[in-house]
Design an enzyme around this catalytic site. Structure first.
Site, PDB file in Angstrom:
ATOM      1  CB  SER A 148      -0.900   0.028   1.234  1.00  0.00           C
ATOM      2  OG  SER A 148      -1.589   1.254   1.343  1.00  0.00           O
ATOM      3  CE1 TYR A 161      -4.632  -2.121   4.700  1.00  0.00           C
ATOM      4  CE2 TYR A 161      -3.748   0.032   4.146  1.00  0.00           C
ATOM      5  CZ  TYR A 161      -4.229  -1.191   3.751  1.00  0.00           C
ATOM      6  OH  TYR A 161      -4.314  -1.504   2.418  1.00  0.00           O
ATOM      7  CE  LYS A 165      -2.011  -4.026   2.899  1.00  0.00           C
ATOM      8  NZ  LYS A 165      -2.130  -5.278   2.128  1.00  0.00           N
TER       9      LYS A 165
END
Length: 256
Positions: A148, A161, A165
Site C-alpha cells: 500500500s 494498517y 503494509k
C-alpha cells in the site's frame, strides 16, 4: 507445450484480488481463489474465471494452522502452485478506525492484533508454505505482495494498517534475498486509492472529488491496473525485478 502454472490468490472474493485472479486465468493459468469462507462473492469470482481447472480454497489467514492448510489445499486442487499473490488483508474501515486520540486501549490493541495477524503474519505463513512447496519440487516461482501507498505516507487513522503494509514490503525484500538461490522471485506493489466495490460509496460521496484530485491524472486507480502489474511481475521473465516495490498510485504522493 508449456504447462499451465498454478496460482494462489489470497483474498480473491472481490476488488483487487478478483481482478488479479481473472487476469491470471485470462493468461491461461489455473487459479486457486482464496476466501476466508465460501460465500456468494467467492463463488462469483470462481465462476468469472475463463478456462478450466480453477478451485476455491478457504480459511482464516490469521490462524497459522489455517494458513499452512490453505497453501496445501491449493496444491492439492491445482496439482502445483507456482505463483502466490498475497492480497488478503484487513482493510481500513470506519469500524476499525484507531486514531490513538479517539479510541480506548482495548480497541487499540484489538485493531493492531487483527491487522498484523492477517496482513503480515498471514502473508508470511502462506509464503513459507508456498516457498517450501517450490523448494521441495526444485521449481522456480514467484511471490507478489499487495502492499500500500500507506506504508510510505502513513495512515494516521489506521496506523496498524500502514505499519502492516510497510512490514509486508520489508518481508518481501527479505524473502527476495533468502529465496533467490532457489529461483523464487519476490516482489511487491504499493497501490494508492483503488476503485474497488468497497470504495464506491466513498467515491460517489462528498470526498470523491478530493480523492480523484490526489493524482495529477484526475482519477483513482482500477483493480485491473493493479492486476496488470502483478501479472507482469509474476512472469518468469520478470525474475530480475525480485526485491522491488512498484508504486501504483498515479503520482499521487508527488502531487499537491
Amino acid at each position: 507445450m508449456v504447462e499451465r502454472r498454478g496460482v494462489l490468490v489470497t483474498g480473491a472474493s472481490r476488488g483487487i484480488g478478483r481482478a488479479v485472479a481473472v487476469a491470471f486465468a485470462g493468461a491461461g493459468e489455473r487459479v486457486a481463489v482464496h476466501s476466508t469462507r465460501a460465500h456468494e462473492d467467492a463463488e462469483a469470482t470462481l465462476a468469472a474465471l475463463p478456462g478450466e481447472g480453477h478451485a476455491l480454497v478457504t480459511g482464516d489467514l490469521g490462524d497459522p494452522v489455517a494458513a499452512q492448510r490453505i497453501a496445501a489445499d491449493a496444491v492439492a486442487a491445482l496439482g502445483r502452485v507456482d505463483v502466490l499473490v498475497n492480497n488478503a488483508a484487513v482493510a481500513p474501515t470506519a469500524a476499525n478506525r484507531h486514531d490513538p486520540a479517539e479510541v480506548g486501549y482495548p480497541d487499540w490493541v484489538a485493531a493492531w492484533r487483527q491487522m498484523i495477524e492477517v496482513n503480515l503474519l498471514g502473508a508470511a505463513n502462506v509464503s513459507w508454505a508456498v516457498a517450501r512447496h517450490l523448494i521441495d519440487r526444485g521449481a522456480p516461482g514467484n511471490i507478489v505482495n499487495i502492499g500500500s501507498r500507506g506504508a510510505f505516507r502513513g495512515e494516521p487513522a489506521h496506523p496498524a494498517y500502514g505499519a502492516s503494509k510497510a512490514a509486508l514490503h520489508a518481508l518481501g525484500q527479505s524473502l527476495a534475498v533468502a529465496l533467490a538461490l532457489h529461483g523464487i522471485a519476490v516482489t511487491s506493489v504499493a497501490p494508492g486509492f483503488v476503485a474497488t466495490e468497497r470504495q464506491q460509496a466513498k467515491l460517489g460521496g462528498e470526498k470523491g472529488d478530493a480523492l480523484r484530485r490526489e493524482s495529477p491524472f484526475g482519477r483513482v486507480g482500477t483493480p485491473e491496473e493493479v492486476a496488470h502489474t502483478v501479472l507482469h511481475l509474476a512472469a518468469p521473465e520478470s525474475a530480475w525485478a525480485s526485491g522491488t516495490i512498484v508504486d501504483l498510485n498515479g503520482a499521487s504522493y508527488l502531487w499537491s
